[in-house]
Write a protein that holds these residues in place. Sequence first.
Motif, short mmCIF file in Angstrom:
data_model
loop_
_atom_site.label_atom_id
_atom_site.label_comp_id
_atom_site.label_asym_id
_atom_site.label_seq_id
_atom_site.Cartn_x
_atom_site.Cartn_y
_atom_site.Cartn_z
N ALA A 164 -50.24 -8.48 -88.64
CA ALA A 164 -51.45 -8.48 -87.81
C ALA A 164 -52.38 -9.62 -88.20
O ALA A 164 -53.55 -9.43 -88.53
N THR A 165 -51.83 -10.82 -88.18
CA THR A 165 -52.57 -12.03 -88.50
C THR A 165 -52.35 -13.01 -87.35
O THR A 165 -51.32 -12.91 -86.66
N PRO A 166 -53.27 -13.94 -87.14
CA PRO A 166 -53.09 -14.85 -86.01
C PRO A 166 -51.72 -15.55 -86.02
O PRO A 166 -51.04 -15.57 -85.01
N ALA A 167 -51.31 -16.09 -87.16
CA ALA A 167 -50.09 -16.89 -87.18
C ALA A 167 -48.85 -16.08 -86.85
O ALA A 167 -47.85 -16.63 -86.39
N ALA A 221 -44.76 -20.72 -88.36
CA ALA A 221 -46.22 -20.53 -88.28
C ALA A 221 -46.87 -19.98 -89.55
O ALA A 221 -48.02 -20.28 -89.81
N ALA A 222 -46.14 -19.20 -90.32
CA ALA A 222 -46.77 -18.58 -91.50
C ALA A 222 -47.27 -19.64 -92.47
O ALA A 222 -46.64 -20.69 -92.63
N ASN A 252 -41.77 -17.06 -86.04
CA ASN A 252 -43.16 -17.21 -86.48
C ASN A 252 -43.27 -17.24 -88.00
O ASN A 252 -44.11 -17.96 -88.55
N THR A 270 -48.76 -13.37 -84.80
CA THR A 270 -48.94 -12.57 -83.58
C THR A 270 -48.64 -13.43 -82.35
O THR A 270 -49.09 -14.58 -82.30
N PRO A 271 -47.90 -12.92 -81.36
CA PRO A 271 -47.41 -11.55 -81.28
C PRO A 271 -46.14 -11.34 -82.11
O PRO A 271 -45.35 -12.25 -82.29
N ALA A 272 -45.98 -10.11 -82.58
CA ALA A 272 -44.75 -9.69 -83.25
C ALA A 272 -43.95 -8.87 -82.23
O ALA A 272 -44.29 -7.73 -81.96
N LEU A 273 -42.93 -9.50 -81.66
CA LEU A 273 -42.08 -8.83 -80.68
C LEU A 273 -40.64 -8.81 -81.20
O LEU A 273 -40.23 -9.70 -81.95
N THR A 300 -39.77 -12.64 -81.96
CA THR A 300 -40.75 -13.68 -82.31
C THR A 300 -41.08 -13.67 -83.80
O THR A 300 -41.67 -14.62 -84.31
#
Lengths: 457, 457
Positions: free
Chosen positions: B388-391, B410-411, B406, B393-396, B402
Amino acid sequence: MLQADRMWTGAHVLTMEPGEDIIKNGAVAVKDNRIVAVGTSTELAKTVQAVETIDAGGKLIMPGLIDAHIHSSYAVIRGVAQDMDHWMQKGIWPWMKYMSVEDRLAGSRMNLIEGIRAGTTTFADYDREMDSLLDQNASLGVRIHAAEMINELPDDVGDLPVTELYPLDREAGERRLKAGTDLYDKWHGAENGRITVLLGPQGPDMMSLDLLQRTKAEAEKRGVRMHMHVCQGDRELYQLEKRYKKRSIAFLDEQGLLNEQLTAAHLTEANDEETAYAASKGVNMIHCPGSIGIIDGIVPPVQAFLKAGGKAAIGTDQAPGNNSSNMFQEIKAAAVLNKVKAGDPKVFPARQALHMATLGAAEVHGLDREIGSLRTGKKADFIVVNLATPALTPALTNPVDTITPNLVYAASGEEVEDVIVDGRYVMRERKLVHADEAEAVNRAQQRAERLAQKVTF
Amino acid sequence: MLQADRMWTGAHVLTMEPGEDIIKNGAVAVKDNRIVAVGTSTELAKTVQAVETIDAGGKLIMPGLIDAHIHSSYAVIRGVAQDMDHWMQKGIWPWMKYMSVEDRLAGSRMNLIEGIRAGTTTFADYDREMDSLLDQNASLGVRIHAAEMINELPDDVGDLPVTELYPLDREAGERRLKAGTDLYDKWHGAENGRITVLLGPQGPDMMSLDLLQRTKAEAEKRGVRMHMHVCQGDRELYQLEKRYKKRSIAFLDEQGLLNEQLTAAHLTEANDEETAYAASKGVNMIHCPGSIGIIDGIVPPVQAFLKAGGKAAIGTDQAPGNNSSNMFQEIKAAAVLNKVKAGDPKVFPARQALHMATLGAAEVHGLDREIGSLRTGKKADFIVVNLATPALTPALTNPVDTITPNLVYAASGEEVEDVIVDGRYVMRERKLVHADEAEAVNRAQQRAERLAQKVTF
């Protein structure tokens, strides 16, 4: 004595002014939304009287980062398209078909928060539904250099085969050009100048010649630049060659667009000759190394552009296909990817990469009189970075500066403690001042889950 | 019912077992230092009785990251050498001349903390003074796969011209070989198996043939692999061609070192044919994209190595010349740099990059029976990541995953909340359990400042 509202003292200060080294035991004084003094703490103690003095010992103060190219709303589908061919048509369009304004708002909010947490103070947001995005995002407190993406594609373009000419929809084009000019009229200069607006044709391939020329005329009328994708992928060249029997640079030159009023994102497919020509005509370039690396497997010709005397900035582009909007990741990517492209570790030194995310980026967007470096009279946009962290230690200035390379090659963004824009805190001690981060993240997740139920491949 | 000490429930669980997708609403149960069950929360609720149950809703549980190649002590001089030619001789050696054990201890402590904060649970630390480093670092609680760097260079090698053969010092070599075997005898299997030891010749160029062969014999006697730099730069090939009239791969083949007992770091200068040959002989490879990109401007031939059937892992190398020891930065660098090397966005997909930092890295170091994936019976080494962090999200997970891309693209590392090794917390809610981070950072800064006063160029 010079009067100031706040003065930060005892910090390392990296002004990013050309030729200036890091100031040890430095200080920055702010009144209203402007920097009123920068120098050593000793100097400023004698000349500045501040209402509040903040001890910034062990910190670095530097200009806020400028993300020169971001499509913030797309963060709602972060992670849906990587490691694939035909990223746009096969990866993104199937989702875009179903993206509502509410989806975009949720993505944009979260994306700007991500950027702020890693030190971005100015977002050159180039997106759709920008009026709604600004309505929502203006209160975040950051600087936004906004452009509505103007194209002439039908709203349901998502199903188009890769090899066909894009169909153009005159009515949709009119609507978007009007959205772009309305955006300027409503928002340019708003929020005490924190919001600025330019025109944003999405690319020479995505609109008719007529709409492109009319967009250019509207930009000229308002005296603003155009933010536009140029040579953004083989798909663009394919469309232009099919439609005009020309490559992008030759086409734009013929149409009178190759000049200092054009801020061109990517140049992915421009060859070195085209790149140098564009630079020689005064075009400004935005380099998005992470995004283009992941989407196309290419390092755009930014070295050729710089060598030809052009100015270039760094941007994070869109989250589905980077996937990060953390400028520290982007700065490192720019330096390392360009070193390996050149096969030379001396290429793209740390200071240059940082310049392209601060003063250089401000120049590219024509904002350098106001932001991009820490100088008396400029807007007070800066970040306070905790140097007493593993990634930024040791912090030495002699016999070599370790601070600049560690910022570029080691920082993760977590080291940014405070973000100040227009003299006001946007983030303080890693907490957003004007936004509820958890709520923003949750909203984007919810919207993405709804989209995921609709999308088909 | 199966008895467990602790069970995490309600999480997304990424096991990294081959072919396994992310488990939604998953759970992991731990007893003592081992995983006793992995599956859905529903399944485990029926089969596991845990003393403590931890709600991990909104989190991802995944194997701890394995940094396959790090010289931790060098972090005391992070940032002193980038954007230059002759990195080792001109950038590092002037500092190494003055580095004491105390300096190295300070650097190492801070570097491991940096890694832990970004989710590293196992460090293949390949360094000098390793006995002292382990004395200090064992209490951090992480897994260390240690090797003493064995070479035959004089202690004062720092002033050598770039173009000369390294002088070899037989006495120094003996001392270091003994340190390497003593390290094994004292530490291998210590801390309930958290510490393992292998032999670590520093490179075929940095020692005599005699010492290299004797090191190999000592490794064989103990049944352990060798961790060695191979083709680590043009400097190594220069030395070998001058001394043996052979390139590194041919030389090592002739000497009987090219086999599954060799874990070769870098292969920077190996051509595709040499690379494929090494892979075909069973050699394991460590890929350090950030370090070699910055130091040499090169993407090592890991794609050729994998294509030839070899196993490869990712490592962060040393802080002066990466400069990060954050494995999330390294995973992204590996994926993006290899895409641009191949000119193909499909190359090095996210899952492969993550494999090379988890199960694949465990295989490369011969540790895969115990760590690298979440499987019943393996050691309980994992990280809890806040989705639940911007980088992130979304977690699909549907229609596309995703989460994996991510994590890779992105992390920043900041998303890692808890680090568990051998079933015990090493970091909890981003606070180191067994170390004082501020003290470690401050100590490294103090030691670096002392060094900076001594060094001359």
